[in-house]
Design an enzyme around this catalytic site. Sequence first.
Site, mmCIF file in Angstrom:
data_model
loop_
_atom_site.group_PDB
_atom_site.id
_atom_site.type_symbol
_atom_site.label_atom_id
_atom_site.label_comp_id
_atom_site.label_asym_id
_atom_site.label_seq_id
_atom_site.Cartn_x
_atom_site.Cartn_y
_atom_site.Cartn_z
ATOM 1 N N HIS A 18 -27.884 30.760 73.101
ATOM 2 C CA HIS A 18 -29.215 30.386 71.779
ATOM 3 C C HIS A 18 -30.868 30.171 73.013
ATOM 4 O O HIS A 18 -31.816 30.468 72.627
ATOM 5 C CB HIS A 18 -28.901 29.270 71.601
ATOM 6 N N LYS A 42 -19.740 19.000 57.684
ATOM 7 C CA LYS A 42 -18.951 19.480 58.984
ATOM 8 C C LYS A 42 -18.892 18.713 60.549
ATOM 9 O O LYS A 42 -19.881 17.971 59.964
ATOM 10 C CB LYS A 42 -19.915 20.530 59.639
ATOM 11 N N ARG A 91 -25.718 40.212 68.166
ATOM 12 C CA ARG A 91 -24.523 40.056 69.091
ATOM 13 C C ARG A 91 -23.597 41.740 68.894
ATOM 14 O O ARG A 91 -24.438 42.504 69.711
ATOM 15 C CB ARG A 91 -24.065 38.775 69.088
ATOM 16 N N SER A 128 -20.843 29.414 70.462
ATOM 17 C CA SER A 128 -20.232 28.265 70.939
ATOM 18 C C SER A 128 -18.735 27.789 71.022
ATOM 19 O O SER A 128 -18.771 26.530 70.861
ATOM 20 C CB SER A 128 -21.589 27.232 70.197
#
Length: 163
Positions: A18, A42, A91, A128
């Site tokens: 990030h 969440k 990615r 993450s």
Amino acid sequence: MARTAIYAGSFDPVTNGHVDIITRGARLFDRLVVAVGNNPTKKYLFDLETRTQMIAEACTEVPNLEVVPFRGLLVDAARKYDADVVLRGLRALSDFDLEFRNGLANRALSGIETFFLLADPSLIYVSSSLVREIAMYGGDVSGFVPGPVAEAVRRLYPAAPPG
Ligand code: ADP
């Protein structure tokens, strides 16, 4: 004309991947708004304040950065913060399908364009969720996240006993 990009995610926690996208993205735009997900349904490992602080702390060298909380639709946050462009990191092939669909949906919703930066090859596997998984078992995440984040993770999950 001043250009603003918005970069959204959960950043739970912020990773070196990030930080790389933030640093490179901020050079390409006049202003970069990092929108930190705060979805009440969440469950996060770190609360909003901590996630926000970790990003700010990791990016003190980035002068044109604003870190804001975010919930709801990204196109609404883009409007709220006067962003012209959505910034995303790519990615691998696995990111592409979802990012492609989200980008098209956002453009259909508001006309906003999505700008992709290719991940640094050395950070392509960093996420993450990987960090959270390693941390949960007491593993060392210091190679994947900024120093203060690694410390916070260590405080949360002390090192695993040998064996
Ligand atoms: P969320 O936490 O909401 O799932 P992510 O943190 O996975 O969101 O991703 C937010 C954005 O950061 C996405 O555009 C994602 O592709 C990008 N990103 C995440 N990890 C990396 C990395 N290692 N290198 C480059 N971009 C990344």
